[in-house]
Design an enzyme around this catalytic site. Structure first.
Site, PDB file in Angstrom:
ATOM      1  N   GLY A  11      -4.816   8.204  -4.755  1.00 24.22           N
ATOM      2  CA  GLY A  11      -4.694   7.051  -3.857  1.00 24.22           C
ATOM      3  C   GLY A  11      -5.866   6.995  -2.902  1.00 24.22           C
ATOM      4  N   ALA A  12      -7.025   7.448  -3.401  1.00 17.86           N
ATOM      5  CA  ALA A  12      -8.185   7.673  -2.528  1.00 17.86           C
ATOM      6  C   ALA A  12      -8.750   6.385  -1.937  1.00 17.86           C
ATOM      7  CB  ALA A  12      -9.266   8.416  -3.308  1.00 17.86           C
ATOM      8  N   GLN A  15      -5.332   3.300   2.475  1.00 21.98           N
ATOM      9  CA  GLN A  15      -5.535   3.439   3.928  1.00 21.98           C
ATOM     10  C   GLN A  15      -5.675   4.890   4.365  1.00 21.98           C
ATOM     11  OE1 GLN A  15      -3.373   1.581   7.120  1.00 21.98           O
ATOM     12  NE2 GLN A  15      -1.592   2.069   5.859  1.00 21.98           N
ATOM     13  N   ARG A  91       7.445   0.298  -1.695  1.00 23.10           N
ATOM     14  CA  ARG A  91       8.577  -0.543  -2.057  1.00 23.10           C
ATOM     15  C   ARG A  91       8.173  -2.013  -1.927  1.00 23.10           C
ATOM     16  NH1 ARG A  91      14.799  -0.007  -1.170  1.00 23.10           N
ATOM     17  NH2 ARG A  91      14.322   2.134  -0.710  1.00 23.10           N
ATOM     18  N   GLN A 111       1.305  13.010 -13.150  1.00 20.71           N
ATOM     19  CA  GLN A 111       0.384  13.857 -12.381  1.00 20.71           C
ATOM     20  C   GLN A 111       0.805  15.329 -12.442  1.00 20.71           C
ATOM     21  OE1 GLN A 111      -0.298  11.993  -8.549  1.00 20.71           O
ATOM     22  NE2 GLN A 111      -1.253  10.216  -9.509  1.00 20.71           N
ATOM     23  N   THR A 128       1.906  13.739  -0.108  1.00 20.99           N
ATOM     24  CA  THR A 128       2.043  12.863   1.057  1.00 20.99           C
ATOM     25  C   THR A 128       2.744  11.554   0.671  1.00 20.99           C
ATOM     26  OG1 THR A 128       0.092  13.796   2.133  1.00 20.99           O
ATOM     27  CG2 THR A 128       0.723  11.592   2.821  1.00 20.99           C
ATOM     28  N   GLY A 129       2.493  11.072  -0.544  1.00 18.02           N
ATOM     29  CA  GLY A 129       3.032   9.775  -0.995  1.00 18.02           C
ATOM     30  C   GLY A 129       4.550   9.780  -1.021  1.00 18.02           C
ATOM     31  N   ASP A 158       5.582  14.470  10.985  1.00 19.84           N
ATOM     32  CA  ASP A 158       6.795  14.459  11.808  1.00 19.84           C
ATOM     33  C   ASP A 158       6.740  15.596  12.826  1.00 19.84           C
ATOM     34  OD1 ASP A 158       8.028  12.420  10.003  1.00 19.84           O
ATOM     35  OD2 ASP A 158       7.851  14.060   8.585  1.00 19.84           O
ATOM     36  N   HIS A 186      11.593  13.988   4.638  1.00 16.79           N
ATOM     37  CA  HIS A 186      10.666  13.120   5.378  1.00 16.79           C
ATOM     38  C   HIS A 186      11.213  11.694   5.287  1.00 16.79           C
ATOM     39  CE1 HIS A 186       7.228  10.983   6.858  1.00 16.79           C
ATOM     40  NE2 HIS A 186       7.154  10.308   5.731  1.00 16.79           N
TER      41      HIS A 186
HETATM   42  P1  NAX Z   1      -2.018   2.413   0.447  1.00 16.08           P
HETATM   43  O1  NAX Z   1      -1.138   1.449  -0.277  1.00 16.08           O
HETATM   44  O2  NAX Z   1      -3.028   1.929   1.406  1.00 16.08           O
HETATM   45  O3  NAX Z   1      -2.783   3.313  -0.623  1.00 16.08           O
HETATM   46  C1  NAX Z   1      -2.143   3.884  -1.722  1.00 16.08           C
HETATM   47  C2  NAX Z   1      -3.184   3.980  -2.821  1.00 16.08           C
HETATM   48  O4  NAX Z   1      -2.591   4.676  -3.904  1.00 16.08           O
HETATM   49  C3  NAX Z   1      -3.647   2.637  -3.338  1.00 16.08           C
HETATM   50  O5  NAX Z   1      -5.058   2.562  -3.252  1.00 16.08           O
HETATM   51  C4  NAX Z   1      -3.169   2.631  -4.783  1.00 16.08           C
HETATM   52  O6  NAX Z   1      -4.063   1.964  -5.654  1.00 16.08           O
HETATM   53  C5  NAX Z   1      -3.106   4.126  -5.087  1.00 16.08           C
HETATM   54  N1  NAX Z   1      -2.269   4.479  -6.224  1.00 16.08           N
HETATM   55  C6  NAX Z   1      -1.127   3.900  -6.639  1.00 16.08           C
HETATM   56  N2  NAX Z   1      -0.701   4.471  -7.769  1.00 16.08           N
HETATM   57  C7  NAX Z   1      -1.581   5.445  -8.070  1.00 16.08           C
HETATM   58  C8  NAX Z   1      -1.688   6.375  -9.143  1.00 16.08           C
HETATM   59  N3  NAX Z   1      -0.796   6.402 -10.133  1.00 16.08           N
HETATM   60  N4  NAX Z   1      -2.725   7.236  -9.146  1.00 16.08           N
HETATM   61  C9  NAX Z   1      -3.649   7.191  -8.160  1.00 16.08           C
HETATM   62  N5  NAX Z   1      -3.612   6.323  -7.126  1.00 16.08           N
HETATM   63  C10 NAX Z   1      -2.585   5.470  -7.084  1.00 16.08           C
HETATM   64  O7  NAX Z   1      -1.019   3.460   1.116  1.00 16.08           O
HETATM   65  P2  NAX Z   1      -1.309   4.505   2.278  1.00 16.08           P
HETATM   66  O8  NAX Z   1      -1.079   3.863   3.582  1.00 16.08           O
HETATM   67  O9  NAX Z   1      -2.614   5.168   2.025  1.00 16.08           O
HETATM   68  O10 NAX Z   1      -0.097   5.517   2.052  1.00 16.08           O
HETATM   69  C11 NAX Z   1      -0.026   6.324   0.905  1.00 16.08           C
HETATM   70  C12 NAX Z   1       1.348   6.954   0.793  1.00 16.08           C
HETATM   71  O11 NAX Z   1       1.595   7.816   1.904  1.00 16.08           O
HETATM   72  C13 NAX Z   1       2.496   5.944   0.783  1.00 16.08           C
HETATM   73  O12 NAX Z   1       3.425   6.347  -0.199  1.00 16.08           O
HETATM   74  C14 NAX Z   1       3.098   6.113   2.155  1.00 16.08           C
HETATM   75  O13 NAX Z   1       4.455   5.743   2.173  1.00 16.08           O
HETATM   76  C15 NAX Z   1       2.911   7.588   2.372  1.00 16.08           C
HETATM   77  N6  NAX Z   1       3.010   8.073   3.748  1.00 16.08           N
HETATM   78  C16 NAX Z   1       3.533   9.315   3.921  1.00 16.08           C
HETATM   79  C17 NAX Z   1       3.626   9.902   5.157  1.00 16.08           C
HETATM   80  C18 NAX Z   1       4.178  11.283   5.310  1.00 16.08           C
HETATM   81  O14 NAX Z   1       4.234  11.741   6.448  1.00 16.08           O
HETATM   82  N7  NAX Z   1       4.594  11.989   4.258  1.00 16.08           N
HETATM   83  C19 NAX Z   1       3.221   9.153   6.380  1.00 16.08           C
HETATM   84  C20 NAX Z   1       2.264   8.041   6.102  1.00 16.08           C
HETATM   85  C21 NAX Z   1       2.562   7.255   4.863  1.00 16.08           C
HETATM   86  O15 NAX Z   1       3.601   6.353   5.145  1.00 16.08           O
END
Ligand code: NAX
Length: 327
Positions: A11-12, A15, A91, A111, A128-129, A158, A186
């Site tokens: 997801g590089a 954001q 979602r 993965q 993290t995702g 958190d 989380h």
């Molecule tokens: P973004 O939607 O800005 O970026 C996610 C990226 O992942 C996108 O560029 C997308 O193309 C890519 N992606 C999707 N499927 C993929 C795959 N199969 N292989 C490689 N890349 C893929 O999200 P962002 O704000 O960067 O957040 C990323 C994740 O972190 C989300 O799931 C979000 O919910 C989660 N978070 C987790 C947190 C935690 O504390 N554990 C807090 C922050 C964030 O909410």
């Protein structure tokens, strides 16, 4: 010279990636030791990722030994020592929870299998995702040759939020706050625990001396901080999530501070009554790249019910992904 650590980020182009990559490359993870970045994205995001790589080049970071990008997990994860799985499917409108678990299941099964096949023998994997705990469980289950202790999900954000809220309440600097714990998932059911935390060496709950604040203010503020940031910023926390992702990985690889512990979601061995096999957040110490759950903390009835509620949610998520055939 020490060889570069190979660090994969998924997801590089997202954001969090936009903050995470620059901090990783500038030495926030390992100081002077160089790193090599392996960046995974879905095909439509590769062009945007190329732009990010141009910016990484333009920083001329002395500790960045190389960058490779791609959309094939097996190619990108080849020989990686650390994999930060950030990319996930958010979602969308009208998406049910089972749809979300299924969409992420597809990502984290693939993965997990790719890491199992091509990662370095010493690989550590931080998820993290979201839903982070269950995504980590899916990846772990699909990587049978990688020891289960090498997987963790991020609850460090958190944890850091809880430290910051407690520091603000007590007027103590964040460096005075120790022994903070996030228990469970989380998610909004997580339990940030002030009964074992300390402020300047004194029990935090006693220093605060206000159970109503703990229950009605502190816990919901920490648990719902993500939603508050979306409300204020119009998008979800990114720089703080990147920072926590680095804090968690750095402590895992280099060791937690002497006399303190950190929160990490790791596979449960049944400690504190958390069902075995769930990826749940615990107080852990880390050393030499390994973690161990802090043992022997007394859990009162209030904490017990909070921990049980959050781990019940994790058990439900596990049952749902089992039903979907993802684990
Ligand atoms: P973004 O939607 O800005 O970026 C996610 C990226 O992942 C996108 O560029 C997308 O193309 C890519 N992606 C999707 N499927 C993929 C795959 N199969 N292989 C490689 N890349 C893929 O999200 P962002 O704000 O960067 O957040 C990323 C994740 O972190 C989300 O799931 C979000 O919910 C989660 N978070 C987790 C947190 C935690 O504390 N554990 C807090 C922050 C964030 O909410």
């Amino acid at each position: 010279m020490t060889s570069p650590l190979k660090v994969a980020v998924t997801g590089a182009a997202g954001q969090i990636g936009y903050s995470l990559l620059f901090r990783l490359a500038s030495g926030a993870l390992l100081g002077d030791r160089p790193i090599e970045l392996r960046l995974l994205e879905i095909t439509p995001a590769l062009k945007s990722l190329e732009g990010v790589v141009m910016e990484l080049d333009d920083c001329a970071f002395p500790t960045l030994a190389g960058v490779e990008i791609g959309d094939d997990p097996e190619a990108v994860f080849e020989g990686v020592n650390l994999a930060l799985l950030v990319g996930a499917r958010p979602r969308g409108p009208g998406m049910e929870r089972s749809d979300l678990l299924e969409a992420n299941g597809a990502i984290f099964t693939a993965q997990g299998k790719a890491l199992n096949k091509v990662a370095a023998d010493d690989v550590r994997i931080g998820v993290t995702g979201n839903p982070a705990n269950t995504n980590a469980l899916i990846a772990m289950t699909n990587a049978p040759d990688i020891p289960q202790e090498r997987f963790s999900a991020l609850t460090r954000l958190d944890h850091n939020r809880a430290i910051s809220q407690l520091a603000a309440k007590t007027g103590a600097p964040v460096t005075d706050i120790t022994h903070m714990t996030i228990w469970g998932n989380h998610s909004a059911t997580q339990y940030p625990d002030l009964f074992h935390a300390e402020v300047g060496g004194r029990n935090a709950a006693e220093v605060v001396g206000d159970q109503a604040w703990i229950e009605n203010d502190f816990i919901p503020t920490v648990a719902k901080r993500g939603a508050a940031i979306i409300e204020a910023r119009g998008s979800s926390s990114a720089a703080s999530a990147a920072s926590a992702t680095i804090d968690a990985a750095r402590d895992w690889l280099l060791g937690s501070a002497e006399g303190d512990w950190v929160s990490m979601a790791v596979v449960s061995d049944g400690s504190y009554g958390v069902p075995e096999g769930l990826i749940s957040s615990f107080p852990v110490t880390t050393s030499g790249g390994d973690w161990s759950i802090v043992q022997g903390l007394e859990i009162d009835d209030f904490s017990r019910s909070r921990i049980d509620a959050s781990t019940a949610e994790l058990a439900e998520e596990r049952a749902a992904v089992q039903e979907l055939g993802l684990i």
